[in-house]
Design a protein around this motif. Structure first.
Motif, PDB file in Angstrom:
ATOM      1  N   GLU A   1      28.348  56.638 -28.601  1.00 10.90           N
ATOM      2  CA  GLU A   1      27.351  56.770 -27.530  1.00 10.90           C
ATOM      3  C   GLU A   1      26.534  58.039 -27.749  1.00 10.90           C
ATOM      4  N   GLN A   2      25.311  57.971 -27.284  1.00  9.34           N
ATOM      5  CA  GLN A   2      24.419  59.113 -27.434  1.00  9.34           C
ATOM      6  C   GLN A   2      24.721  60.181 -26.387  1.00  9.34           C
ATOM      7  N   LEU A   3      24.326  61.392 -26.676  1.00  5.71           N
ATOM      8  CA  LEU A   3      24.475  62.489 -25.704  1.00  5.71           C
ATOM      9  C   LEU A   3      23.679  62.204 -24.430  1.00  5.71           C
ATOM     10  N   ALA A   4      22.631  61.363 -24.520  1.00  4.41           N
ATOM     11  CA  ALA A   4      21.842  60.999 -23.325  1.00  4.41           C
ATOM     12  C   ALA A   4      22.709  60.282 -22.302  1.00  4.41           C
ATOM     13  N   SER A   5      23.752  59.542 -22.756  1.00  5.36           N
ATOM     14  CA  SER A   5      24.661  58.872 -21.830  1.00  5.36           C
ATOM     15  C   SER A   5      25.434  59.886 -20.993  1.00  5.36           C
ATOM     16  N   VAL A   6      25.817  60.993 -21.629  1.00  6.21           N
ATOM     17  CA  VAL A   6      26.518  62.055 -20.893  1.00  6.21           C
ATOM     18  C   VAL A   6      25.584  62.666 -19.859  1.00  6.21           C
ATOM     19  N   ARG A   7      24.335  62.906 -20.252  1.00  5.99           N
ATOM     20  CA  ARG A   7      23.364  63.471 -19.309  1.00  5.99           C
ATOM     21  C   ARG A   7      23.158  62.540 -18.118  1.00  5.99           C
ATOM     22  N   LEU A   8      23.075  61.227 -18.358  1.00  2.00           N
ATOM     23  CA  LEU A   8      22.903  60.258 -17.276  1.00  2.00           C
ATOM     24  C   LEU A   8      24.117  60.261 -16.361  1.00  2.00           C
ATOM     25  N   PHE A   9      25.309  60.365 -16.936  1.00  2.00           N
ATOM     26  CA  PHE A   9      26.533  60.415 -16.131  1.00  2.00           C
ATOM     27  C   PHE A   9      26.523  61.630 -15.207  1.00  2.00           C
ATOM     28  N   ILE A  10      26.063  62.770 -15.757  1.00  2.00           N
ATOM     29  CA  ILE A  10      26.020  63.990 -14.932  1.00  2.00           C
ATOM     30  C   ILE A  10      25.019  63.831 -13.796  1.00  2.00           C
TER      31      ILE A  10
ATOM     32  N   LYS B   1      21.318  61.647 -30.438  1.00  2.09           N
ATOM     33  CA  LYS B   1      22.320  61.533 -31.494  1.00  2.09           C
ATOM     34  C   LYS B   1      23.663  61.119 -30.910  1.00  2.09           C
ATOM     35  N   PRO B   2      24.488  60.404 -31.698  1.00  6.98           N
ATOM     36  CA  PRO B   2      25.815  60.000 -31.224  1.00  6.98           C
ATOM     37  C   PRO B   2      26.709  61.215 -31.036  1.00  6.98           C
ATOM     38  N   LEU B   3      27.740  61.036 -30.212  1.00  2.00           N
ATOM     39  CA  LEU B   3      28.635  62.139 -29.888  1.00  2.00           C
ATOM     40  C   LEU B   3      29.451  62.571 -31.108  1.00  2.00           C
ATOM     41  N   ASP B   4      29.803  61.610 -31.973  1.00  5.79           N
ATOM     42  CA  ASP B   4      30.607  62.002 -33.135  1.00  5.79           C
ATOM     43  C   ASP B   4      29.790  62.827 -34.118  1.00  5.79           C
ATOM     44  N   ILE B   5      28.491  62.547 -34.234  1.00  7.37           N
ATOM     45  CA  ILE B   5      27.639  63.329 -35.122  1.00  7.37           C
ATOM     46  C   ILE B   5      27.498  64.760 -34.617  1.00  7.37           C
TER      47      ILE B   5
ATOM     48  N   GLY C   1      29.727  66.424 -33.159  1.00 13.97           N
ATOM     49  CA  GLY C   1      31.013  67.126 -33.206  1.00 13.97           C
ATOM     50  C   GLY C   1      31.718  67.170 -31.873  1.00 13.97           C
ATOM     51  N   LEU C   2      31.462  66.184 -31.008  1.00 13.01           N
ATOM     52  CA  LEU C   2      32.065  66.162 -29.674  1.00 13.01           C
ATOM     53  C   LEU C   2      33.193  65.144 -29.603  1.00 13.01           C
ATOM     54  N   VAL C   3      33.781  64.787 -30.755  1.00 15.16           N
ATOM     55  CA  VAL C   3      34.880  63.823 -30.831  1.00 15.16           C
ATOM     56  C   VAL C   3      36.069  64.554 -31.460  1.00 15.16           C
ATOM     57  N   PRO C   4      37.306  64.362 -31.052  1.00 17.73           N
ATOM     58  CA  PRO C   4      37.786  63.407 -30.041  1.00 17.73           C
ATOM     59  C   PRO C   4      37.742  63.951 -28.619  1.00 17.73           C
ATOM     60  N   SER C   5      37.410  65.235 -28.446  1.00 23.05           N
ATOM     61  CA  SER C   5      37.307  65.823 -27.108  1.00 23.05           C
ATOM     62  C   SER C   5      36.393  67.028 -27.181  1.00 23.05           C
ATOM     63  N   ALA C   6      35.848  67.371 -26.019  1.00 22.47           N
ATOM     64  CA  ALA C   6      34.937  68.506 -25.988  1.00 22.47           C
ATOM     65  C   ALA C   6      34.774  68.988 -24.552  1.00 22.47           C
ATOM     66  N   VAL C   7      34.343  70.233 -24.414  1.00 20.27           N
ATOM     67  CA  VAL C   7      34.041  70.814 -23.108  1.00 20.27           C
ATOM     68  C   VAL C   7      32.552  71.173 -23.095  1.00 20.27           C
ATOM     69  N   LEU C   8      31.818  70.615 -22.115  1.00 21.36           N
ATOM     70  CA  LEU C   8      30.395  70.870 -22.005  1.00 21.36           C
ATOM     71  C   LEU C   8      30.106  71.642 -20.736  1.00 21.36           C
ATOM     72  N   MET C   9      29.140  72.562 -20.799  1.00 22.23           N
ATOM     73  CA  MET C   9      28.733  73.380 -19.656  1.00 22.23           C
ATOM     74  C   MET C   9      27.369  72.895 -19.167  1.00 22.23           C
ATOM     75  N   VAL C  10      27.216  72.802 -17.844  1.00 23.86           N
ATOM     76  CA  VAL C  10      25.933  72.418 -17.241  1.00 23.86           C
ATOM     77  C   VAL C  10      25.301  73.685 -16.660  1.00 23.86           C
ATOM     78  N   THR C  11      24.092  73.994 -17.108  1.00 22.32           N
ATOM     79  CA  THR C  11      23.371  75.176 -16.611  1.00 22.32           C
ATOM     80  C   THR C  11      21.986  74.748 -16.143  1.00 22.32           C
ATOM     81  N   LYS C  12      21.394  75.606 -15.305  1.00 20.21           N
ATOM     82  CA  LYS C  12      20.049  75.318 -14.802  1.00 20.21           C
ATOM     83  C   LYS C  12      19.037  75.458 -15.935  1.00 20.21           C
ATOM     84  N   ALA C  13      18.054  74.557 -15.929  1.00 21.26           N
ATOM     85  CA  ALA C  13      17.036  74.595 -16.986  1.00 21.26           C
ATOM     86  C   ALA C  13      16.069  75.728 -16.723  1.00 21.26           C
TER      87      ALA C  13
END
Length: 317
Positions: free
Chosen positions: A257-266, A299-303, A305-317
């Motif tokens: 899945e693309q990183l855009a899917s994570v953004r949509l989930f957030i 880009k996909p999550l594995d490309i 480097g966010l596989v098999p787990s990762a911690v992402l931070m959400v900050t104000k733009a």
């Protein structure tokens, strides 16, 4: 003005008689004042008549009376409507106030002094009149209080109606605002999905073009056979998302899945904002520190480097 004096004036006694009765009895109660009036009103009225200065008109009237006076002398005043005899002006005033009679004339009949029984009877009648006036006053006050209560209730109903209408208007506004926000969210999600589909189609087309390009295969050089370690093929990745207020969300995504899917989930599930409020944000990793760009969202999550787990931070733009 005391309440006893006011009661005597309401019964029809003159100001001077009423004040004299209150003064003589020490303003104890209305019954004592009435006893004094019954016994002394005639004598005190005569004293008042003797002490009052005579005007020219009164002197002329007295002269006329003396000239026309006959052998008969008036000894009392009679009510022409009920034939009762009175010996003083206070008694006449009281009788007129009590009965409403207004026709009086002089009489040669002499009024006999009141006996003890007659005094008691007269006092009883005065007390009944006082009770009647007190009852009328209480009924009047009760009616006024009832009217005030009705006005207060009516005013309360009007205020309640205004408040209810205001609340209904506010509820309608909030419901309309939420409906509009949901529509906007739905359109935003649809745009993100369309963009993802477009990106997928572009990648497929790019991959097709690469497949049609002839590839020159270099000659194989003999080498020492090496058994490489086979990388583990992860199908999913577990992403922990940390929001600006310190709360976290954890979700499992496909490795492709693309990183855009994570953004949509957030966007759809973050809890650090008031419902219906949206604001731009960025996604980054903390170790190593990296802020993802718009190109990397495709880009996909594995490309990334966010596989098999990762911690992402959400900050104000």
């Amino acid at each position: 003005m005391s309440s006893n004096l006011q009661s005597l004036l309401e019964m029809g006694f003159s100001q001077q008689l009423a004040e004299k009765a209150i003064q003589e009895t020490g303003d104890q109660n209305i019954e004592v004042a009435m006893d004094w009036l019954i016994v002394n009103s005639e004598k005190y009225s005569q004293q008042l008549d003797n002490t009052q200065p005579k005007t020219e008109e009164c002197a002329a009237n007295e002269a006329e009376v003396s000239r026309t006076e006959t052998a008969s002398t008036a000894k009392s005043i009679k009510c022409d409507e009920c034939n009762r005899l009175f010996s003083s002006s206070s008694e006449i005033e009281f009788h007129a106030a009590k009965t409403g009679h207004s026709q009086f004339s002089e009489s040669t009949d002499e009024k006999k002094p009141l006996t003890e029984e007659e005094k008691k009877e007269q006092l009883r009648k005065v007390e009944e009149l006082m009770k009647l006036k007190r009852k009328e006053r209480e009924e009047k006050e009760k009616a006024e209080q009832l009217e005030q209560e009705k006005r207060r209730i009516q005013s309360g109903k009007e205020l309640l109606s205004i408040k209810k209408k205001f609340e209904e208007d506010e509820i309608r506004k909030i419901a309309e605002e939420r409906r509009r926000e949901k529509e906007e969210e739905k359109k935003a999600r649809q745009r993100v999905k369309e963009q993802i589909e477009q990106d997928k189609l572009a990648r497929k087309q790019k991959a097709g073009n690469l497949a049609t390009t002839p590839v020159v295969i270099p000659p194989v050089q003999p080498s020492v056979p090496v058994t490489p370690s086979q990388p583990k093929d992860y199908k999913e990745t577990r992403i922990q998302i940390r929001l600006p207020n310190g709360s976290t969300m954890t979700q499992t995504f496909g490795a492709k899945e693309q990183l855009a899917s994570v953004r949509l989930f957030i966007q759809m599930n973050r809890t650090d904002l008031v419902a219906g409020v949206t604001e731009p944000f960025r996604i980054q990793t903390n170790f190593p520190r990296k802020i993802f760009t718009e190109e990397e969202y495709e880009k996909p999550l594995d490309i990334l480097g966010l596989v098999p787990s990762a911690v992402l931070m959400v900050t104000k733009a």
